[in-house]
Design an enzyme around this catalytic site. Structure first.
Site, mmCIF file in Angstrom:
data_model
loop_
_atom_site.group_PDB
_atom_site.id
_atom_site.type_symbol
_atom_site.label_atom_id
_atom_site.label_comp_id
_atom_site.label_asym_id
_atom_site.label_seq_id
_atom_site.Cartn_x
_atom_site.Cartn_y
_atom_site.Cartn_z
ATOM 1 N N GLU A 16 0.813 -1.211 0.000
ATOM 2 C CA GLU A 16 0.000 0.000 0.000
ATOM 3 C C GLU A 16 0.856 1.276 0.000
ATOM 4 O O GLU A 16 0.424 2.332 0.444
ATOM 5 C CB GLU A 16 -0.942 -0.025 1.204
ATOM 6 N N SER A 191 -6.754 -1.973 2.188
ATOM 7 C CA SER A 191 -7.086 -1.323 0.913
ATOM 8 C C SER A 191 -7.538 -2.322 -0.145
ATOM 9 O O SER A 191 -7.370 -2.117 -1.339
ATOM 10 C CB SER A 191 -5.885 -0.508 0.390
ATOM 11 N N SER A 325 -11.037 10.057 0.890
ATOM 12 C CA SER A 325 -11.128 9.020 1.922
ATOM 13 C C SER A 325 -12.277 9.298 2.888
ATOM 14 O O SER A 325 -12.582 10.441 3.229
ATOM 15 C CB SER A 325 -9.819 8.927 2.698
#
EC number: 6.3.2.4
Length: 356
Positions: A16, A191, A325
């Site tokens: 990530e 994720s 986000s």
């Protein structure tokens, strides 16, 4: 009050890495520069630590590694309480850090490894401690704690690579317990990296092999039909839950691409659920947060079935902080703007200093 020196840590030897660069760029663009002196500290994909003094845009693009960088390391000696930089002539320069915000995701980043380093060094840091970070990162342990806490999760199981040696009986057992479709995930990843949906035994085997590329343990979950909702939690001893948001992927599920790259997801804040159900989500989010010994922050994800049942999905101790986000968006809707949220997170890190 004197200015604080805060380290913003980004990158990492993690799948990530790119997400971290996006999140850190956003934090750096929103942090109050009148309140904090910022030390940008990056970790390359191969684990090299570097202090960075360039443009924020070059972090997001990944070009920071070719910019103004100096080898720098967090030193575990508590007398230093910060980092050591090594100059071209070999001389060492120390910089004290009042706090660190590790804007990093995935293995080697939010799984307790970095948190342990900061705890040894005596440097306050944003987010959960070593134990909580580790148990929240490992979906097998998380599910086990949730079961013990009486929090409803999807039916689940886990396996290792050994299962591939005698796969068909295992697949048959899972099919009898869960039925298809199933979701297959690395036990330690975030994720949606390495996550796949299986609708038959052939896809199940292939999905397990993919997940094993990211971790030695694999979690298999029964697919839950329901709305995907998320709740942000903030605090140490008295955590508060945000407004509840809803994820409505246009793709088959909310994968890595949908989260960070393409415009294939609709976000609804607040979620399109009755207020009584939203309150149940908030209550369960705080209950899970406490059961997992979280501090600082976490984002807790759920499914809401048509009958209003709330089903725990997963928890993220350092959720994404990009401009799209959910964590910052949910608290913005709650009444805490992005820059103020960063302030509160740093305050919570300093509040917890006595525990380090």
């Amino acid at each position: 009050m004197s200015r604080l020196t805060v380290g913003i840590l980004f990158g990492g030897a993690s799948s990530e890495y790119e997400v971290s660069l996006m999140s850190a760029s956003s934090v750096l663009n929103h942090i109050n520069r009148e309140k904090y002196d910022i030390v940008m500290l990056g970790i390359t994909k191969d684990g090299k630590w570097l202090r960075y003094r360039g443009e924020i845009n070059d972090i997001k693009s990944g070009n920071w590694v070719n910019g103004n960088v100096t080898p720098a390391y967090v030193v575990p000696d508590r007398a230093l309480h910060g980092i050591i930089e090594i100059g071209e002539d070999g001389t060492a320069k120390a910089t004290k850090l009042d706090a660190v915000f590790p804007v990093m995701h995935g293995k080697n980043c939010e799984d307790g490894t970095l948190q342990g380093l900061f705890m040894v060094a005596g440097i306050p840091f944003v987010g959960c401690d070593t134990l909580s970070s580790a148990i929240c990162m490992d979906k097998v342990v998380t599910h086990t704690v949730m079961d013990n806490a009486g929090i409803t999760t999807a039916k689940w199981d886990y396996c290792t690579a050994d299962v591939l040696d005698n796969f068909e009986p295992y697949a048959k057992t899972l099919a009898e317990r869960f039925g298809y479709p199933m979701f297959v995930k690395p036990a330690n990843a975030g994720s949606s990296v390495g996550v796949n949906k299986a609708t038959n035994s052939t896809q199940l085997k292939a999905a397990i092999k993919i997940a094993l590329q990211h971790d030695k343990k694999v979690v298999i979950e029964q697919a839950v039909v329901g709305q995907e909702v998320e709740c942000a939690v903030l605090g140490n001893r008295n955590p508060v839950a945000s407004v509840v948001g809803e994820i409505a992927p246009k793709a088959e599920f909310y994968d890595y691409d949908a989260k960070y790259i393409s415009d294939t997801t609709d976000l609804f804040i607040p979620a399109r659920i009755p207020e009584a159900v939203a309150e149940k989500v908030r209550e369960t989010a705080v209950k899970a947060y406490r059961a997992l010994f979280c501090t600082g922050l976490s984002r807790v994800d759920f499914f809401v079935r048509a009958n209003g049942e709330v089903v725990f999905n997963e928890i993220n101790t350092i959720p994404g902080f990009t401009h799209i986000s959910m964590y910052p968006k949910l608290f913005e809707a709650y009444g805490i703007p992005y820059s103020e949220l960063i302030d509160k997170l740093i305050e919570l890190a300093l509040e917890r200093k006595f525990m380090i």
